[in-house]
Design an enzyme around this catalytic site. Sequence first.
Site, PDB file in Angstrom:
ATOM      1  N   GLY A 194       0.821  -1.202   0.000  1.00 50.98           N
ATOM      2  CA  GLY A 194       0.000   0.000   0.000  1.00 50.98           C
ATOM      3  C   GLY A 194       0.854   1.249   0.000  1.00 50.98           C
ATOM      4  N   TYR A 198       2.518   9.464   3.574  1.00 51.69           N
ATOM      5  CA  TYR A 198       3.833   9.540   4.195  1.00 51.69           C
ATOM      6  C   TYR A 198       4.828   8.510   3.674  1.00 51.69           C
ATOM      7  CZ  TYR A 198       1.343  12.554   7.415  1.00 51.69           C
ATOM      8  OH  TYR A 198       0.589  13.564   7.952  1.00 51.69           O
ATOM      9  N   ASP A 304      -5.443   8.234  15.258  1.00 48.99           N
ATOM     10  CA  ASP A 304      -6.008   7.901  13.942  1.00 48.99           C
ATOM     11  C   ASP A 304      -6.599   6.490  13.957  1.00 48.99           C
ATOM     12  OD1 ASP A 304      -6.759   8.460  11.351  1.00 48.99           O
ATOM     13  OD2 ASP A 304      -4.836   7.908  10.468  1.00 48.99           O
TER      14      ASP A 304
END
Length: 458
Positions: A194, A198, A304
């Site tokens: 993925g 960042y 998050d």
Amino acid sequence: MNASGTTEQTVLLAGLLPPETALIRRLIASFELEALSIDIADLHRAESPIAEKDICLALFHVDAAARRPERDIRLLAELLPRPVPLIVLVPPVLAKRVQTYIAAGADDYSILPLDEDSFSIRFYILLEWGQALLQSPQPTYPWDEHGQQSTKNLWRRLVARLQEGLSFFSPASLVIDEEEDRIFHKWRKIRLLGSGAYGDVWLVQEDGRKELAAAKIPHTAMMNVRTLRSAAILKRLIHHPNIAGLIEVVKEEGMYILIQEYVAGESLDRRLEKGLTATARESLFLQLLSVTAYSHQHRIMHRDIKPENILVTGDGRLKLLDFGIARDLSWEKADAASGGTLNFMAPEQFEGKSCLASDVWAIGVILYVLATGCYPLFHQENPFPAAIDIPCRVPEPHEIDDRVPAALERIIMRCLDPALERRYADAVALREDILKSLPGFGKGLYLPEQTRVEELQT
């Protein structure tokens, strides 16, 4: 030399003021370490005072009156006999210059004045890395037939991977990578898992081993501080079964790369789309609550938590991923950035005022979704979260599904209370209430059974 006849390891203090020097000496008092203090001017001498030292960590005090301190930082990094961690101590008036100092060769920084409790944790993390580096063999430079140094046998493996709770750091500043499909000459890239804002995540395998791992490669070396601090957080949480363990940290092409345990599974949002029984959903939520409470006990907030950052294995084990914007409140403050994912951000998070209760809001959103199949609030993606007008009226779960028990609804709505003083202060308090108020939670007694969900309702 010490009593065993080996060279004593040294912590280098470049330009540190007396209070800073005294603090470092206290921190290393229980170690067999020498603290070597030098003036910044000593770096410019023909004979370096550090050439023959086994330096395991270097600290540099940035003088606010100096014209170009980044030049001295770069010079120090070049003079060090081998790559070792370098921390810069920065006066508040120069805080905006931190990225310049990182680009010059620093690995981490602290804003002055130093607080012993907060600074010591990061100091010990980097000290451990530097000591591990010194335990590795010195590089050899064989000569080829043309009289030139060959790079084929450069420092291939600086630090062996140590077991849980020990060192995870394997700096590779001297390694020249001749194989593009390998990281640090031993982790073979298999496929891209993925990509994000960042960096990229690769599935990798260490040469000579069957086990797979995940390599998190940042897009730029400007992410180094963030990567190191994420590594420190993962190290503190390593013993919890719902954390993807940290294997090691390597440095390649100036960037720090996290090598973590690879977890085969699907994200929670994918599993919800396929449909999960009430028992499975309650079990997964208890696991999420366990790891979040464990993090909060260590004063770590994730910031998050969302289904995309939760992985579920084939046998129903949960792993909480991506501590990239997490903060360890035992040694650093929550910054003012409004980071996170909009649909899971608490009202105070939009204002850059995150706290442990902000994670409670996020897991409350997940519990709401598990109970109703809907988001409590829905926001279109916006690059400026602070500019969003936040509606605070959350529909009560029974308005969507009247099978939701009142006791469960009370807990969900307390998680989603906009007022911090009424919300659970942390996941520990939330877990205590669930176990007390919902006996047998985890056995499918409270969450309504749901059919397959194609997509979460908004």
